[in-house]
Every structure is written in structure tokens, then in C-alpha cells.
Design a protein around this motif. Structure first.
Motif, PDB file in Angstrom:
ATOM      1  N   THR A  61      22.257  -4.580   7.254  1.00 53.59           N
ATOM      2  CA  THR A  61      22.402  -5.817   6.501  1.00 53.59           C
ATOM      3  C   THR A  61      21.048  -6.348   6.059  1.00 53.59           C
ATOM      4  O   THR A  61      20.888  -6.805   4.934  1.00 53.59           O
ATOM      5  CB  THR A  61      23.127  -6.877   7.357  1.00 53.59           C
ATOM      6  OG1 THR A  61      24.331  -6.298   7.867  1.00 53.59           O
ATOM      7  CG2 THR A  61      23.469  -8.100   6.552  1.00 53.59           C
ATOM      8  N   GLU A  62      20.075  -6.262   6.971  1.00 49.86           N
ATOM      9  CA  GLU A  62      18.734  -6.761   6.668  1.00 49.86           C
ATOM     10  C   GLU A  62      17.725  -6.026   7.544  1.00 49.86           C
ATOM     11  O   GLU A  62      17.990  -5.753   8.716  1.00 49.86           O
ATOM     12  CB  GLU A  62      18.672  -8.266   6.952  1.00 49.86           C
ATOM     13  CG  GLU A  62      17.395  -8.924   6.527  1.00 49.86           C
ATOM     14  CD  GLU A  62      17.409 -10.424   6.806  1.00 49.86           C
ATOM     15  OE1 GLU A  62      16.329 -10.960   7.081  1.00 49.86           O
ATOM     16  OE2 GLU A  62      18.482 -11.036   6.769  1.00 49.86           O
ATOM     17  N   ALA A  63      16.570  -5.708   6.975  1.00 43.93           N
ATOM     18  CA  ALA A  63      15.556  -4.959   7.717  1.00 43.93           C
ATOM     19  C   ALA A  63      14.838  -5.823   8.748  1.00 43.93           C
ATOM     20  O   ALA A  63      14.413  -5.325   9.785  1.00 43.93           O
ATOM     21  CB  ALA A  63      14.542  -4.347   6.760  1.00 43.93           C
ATOM     22  N   GLY A  64      14.679  -7.091   8.486  1.00 44.37           N
ATOM     23  CA  GLY A  64      13.984  -7.961   9.426  1.00 44.37           C
ATOM     24  C   GLY A  64      12.473  -7.875   9.266  1.00 44.37           C
ATOM     25  O   GLY A  64      11.955  -7.381   8.260  1.00 44.37           O
ATOM     26  N   GLN A  65      11.749  -8.329  10.281  1.00 41.80           N
ATOM     27  CA  GLN A  65      10.284  -8.406  10.228  1.00 41.80           C
ATOM     28  C   GLN A  65       9.602  -7.057  10.445  1.00 41.80           C
ATOM     29  O   GLN A  65       8.500  -6.831   9.974  1.00 41.80           O
ATOM     30  CB  GLN A  65       9.784  -9.409  11.279  1.00 41.80           C
ATOM     31  CG  GLN A  65      10.275 -10.828  11.065  1.00 41.80           C
ATOM     32  CD  GLN A  65       9.739 -11.431   9.775  1.00 41.80           C
ATOM     33  OE1 GLN A  65       8.594 -11.218   9.400  1.00 41.80           O
ATOM     34  NE2 GLN A  65      10.590 -12.166   9.074  1.00 41.80           N
ATOM     35  N   GLU A  66      10.236  -6.162  11.176  1.00 40.44           N
ATOM     36  CA  GLU A  66       9.636  -4.868  11.529  1.00 40.44           C
ATOM     37  C   GLU A  66      10.172  -3.766  10.615  1.00 40.44           C
ATOM     38  O   GLU A  66      10.783  -2.791  11.066  1.00 40.44           O
ATOM     39  CB  GLU A  66       9.936  -4.543  12.996  1.00 40.44           C
ATOM     40  CG  GLU A  66       9.401  -5.559  13.977  1.00 40.44           C
ATOM     41  CD  GLU A  66       7.887  -5.515  14.092  1.00 40.44           C
ATOM     42  OE1 GLU A  66       7.279  -4.461  13.824  1.00 40.44           O
ATOM     43  OE2 GLU A  66       7.308  -6.553  14.451  1.00 40.44           O
ATOM     44  N   ALA A  85      14.447   7.141   3.029  1.00 41.27           N
ATOM     45  CA  ALA A  85      14.734   6.166   4.085  1.00 41.27           C
ATOM     46  C   ALA A  85      14.221   4.786   3.690  1.00 41.27           C
ATOM     47  O   ALA A  85      14.907   3.777   3.883  1.00 41.27           O
ATOM     48  CB  ALA A  85      14.107   6.614   5.402  1.00 41.27           C
ATOM     49  N   LYS A  86      13.019   4.734   3.101  1.00 40.56           N
ATOM     50  CA  LYS A  86      12.469   3.458   2.644  1.00 40.56           C
ATOM     51  C   LYS A  86      13.345   2.867   1.547  1.00 40.56           C
ATOM     52  O   LYS A  86      13.632   1.668   1.537  1.00 40.56           O
ATOM     53  CB  LYS A  86      11.041   3.629   2.134  1.00 40.56           C
ATOM     54  CG  LYS A  86      10.406   2.315   1.691  1.00 40.56           C
ATOM     55  CD  LYS A  86       9.001   2.535   1.152  1.00 40.56           C
ATOM     56  CE  LYS A  86       8.323   1.254   0.758  1.00 40.56           C
ATOM     57  NZ  LYS A  86       9.033   0.423  -0.189  1.00 40.56           N
ATOM     58  N   GLY A  87      13.804   3.715   0.632  1.00 43.35           N
ATOM     59  CA  GLY A  87      14.693   3.253  -0.434  1.00 43.35           C
ATOM     60  C   GLY A  87      15.989   2.685   0.115  1.00 43.35           C
ATOM     61  O   GLY A  87      16.500   1.677  -0.378  1.00 43.35           O
ATOM     62  N   ASP A  90      15.148  -0.692   1.712  1.00 43.64           N
ATOM     63  CA  ASP A  90      14.880  -1.675   0.656  1.00 43.64           C
ATOM     64  C   ASP A  90      16.155  -2.115  -0.059  1.00 43.64           C
ATOM     65  O   ASP A  90      16.224  -3.223  -0.586  1.00 43.64           O
ATOM     66  CB  ASP A  90      13.898  -1.109  -0.376  1.00 43.64           C
ATOM     67  CG  ASP A  90      12.481  -1.005   0.163  1.00 43.64           C
ATOM     68  OD1 ASP A  90      12.172  -1.687   1.163  1.00 43.64           O
ATOM     69  OD2 ASP A  90      11.689  -0.228  -0.412  1.00 43.64           O
ATOM     70  N   ALA A  91      17.166  -1.256  -0.079  1.00 44.83           N
ATOM     71  CA  ALA A  91      18.419  -1.555  -0.780  1.00 44.83           C
ATOM     72  C   ALA A  91      19.414  -2.327   0.086  1.00 44.83           C
ATOM     73  O   ALA A  91      20.552  -2.533  -0.327  1.00 44.83           O
ATOM     74  CB  ALA A  91      19.058  -0.256  -1.262  1.00 44.83           C
ATOM     75  N   ALA A  92      19.002  -2.740   1.279  1.00 46.24           N
ATOM     76  CA  ALA A  92      19.921  -3.449   2.183  1.00 46.24           C
ATOM     77  C   ALA A  92      20.507  -4.671   1.493  1.00 46.24           C
ATOM     78  O   ALA A  92      19.810  -5.327   0.724  1.00 46.24           O
ATOM     79  CB  ALA A  92      19.182  -3.852   3.454  1.00 46.24           C
ATOM     80  N   PRO A  93      21.782  -4.955   1.709  1.00 47.95           N
ATOM     81  CA  PRO A  93      22.703  -4.305   2.634  1.00 47.95           C
ATOM     82  C   PRO A  93      23.156  -2.938   2.122  1.00 47.95           C
ATOM     83  O   PRO A  93      23.519  -2.793   0.962  1.00 47.95           O
ATOM     84  CB  PRO A  93      23.878  -5.270   2.721  1.00 47.95           C
ATOM     85  CG  PRO A  93      23.823  -6.069   1.468  1.00 47.95           C
ATOM     86  CD  PRO A  93      22.387  -6.102   1.042  1.00 47.95           C
TER      87      PRO A  93
END
Length: 122
Positions: A61-66, A85-87, A90-93
Motif C-alpha cells: 500500500t505504501e513504502a513508508g520511510q525505509e 523492484a524499485k518501479g 514506486d507504483a504503490a499501491p
């Protein structure tokens, strides 16, 4: 014989609650039916479907601070390369894994939440 629908409706409007209750009981007895609320039946069916669910999707849902730690965890879970993986993060959710058992889905959820991500199971 044609029904006088307007007349019946007018009589129903003028009837008391007790008279309407007696009418419903008489109709149930006469025709062998039950006057049940269809909404309650739909809600019960929905509860049964939720209880019978045997596969889950893990959604980031969200990556958060880390974010870096979340990307590493997503790479480990999915087997994707760094860029993919970064993509995904970044596309969350974004759904990370689909069709998992409840135990496996909960393990992945704990793993991602352990690195600061917000995760939902669907």
C-alpha cells in the motif's frame, strides 16, 4: 378477474401495523412462503464467501520511510531486478504477490511491515 391494484394499495396505506403483520402471516401460511429480507440473505452470503476465501493477494500500500529496505524486500520476495523492484515500490499501491495461502500471505505481510511498509491482504 382483474386485480384492483390501486384499491389494494389504498387499503394497505390505511391499515395498521398489526393488520399488516396479520396479512403477511396469512400470505405466508396460504402460499407456503416466508417474507424474509433479501438484504440479510445477501449479507450472509457475503460472509460465507469471505470465510471460504483460500487465496490472498499481498498488496504494497505504501513504502513508508525505509524505501530502500522495502525495495530489497520486494526483490527478495519477487525475484525481480533492482530496477523492476524499485518501479513496483514506486507504483504503490501495487500487488506484490497473488494467489497465496493465508499463512504465506501473512508471512510476506510481516516481512514487508518489518521493514516499514504498509501492506494489505486482498
Amino acid at each position: 378477474m382483474a386485480l384492483d391494484v390501486d384499491g389494494i394499495i389504498a387499503q394497505l396505506k390505511d391499515a395498521s401495523i398489526l393488520e399488516l403483520n396479520d396479512l403477511v402471516k396469512s400470505i405466508e401460511d396460504e402460499f407456503g412462503v416466508k417474507a424474509a429480507a433479501p438484504v440479510a440473505a445477501g449479507a450472509a452470503a457475503g460472509a460465507d464467501a469471505a470465510a471460504a476465501k483460500d487465496t490472498y493477494d499481498v498488496e504494497l500500500t505504501e513504502a513508508g520511510q525505509e524505501k530502500v529496505k522495502v525495495i530489497k524486500a520486494v526483490r527478495e520476495i519477487t525475484g525481480l531486478g533492482l530496477k523492476d523492484a524499485k518501479g513496483m515500490v514506486d507504483a504503490a499501491p501495487k500487488v506484490i504477490k497473488e494467489g497465496l495461502s493465508e499463512d504465506d500471505a501473512n508471512k510476506l505481510k510481516e516481512q514487508l511491515e518489518g521493514v516499514g511498509a504498509t501492506v494489505t491482504l486482498k
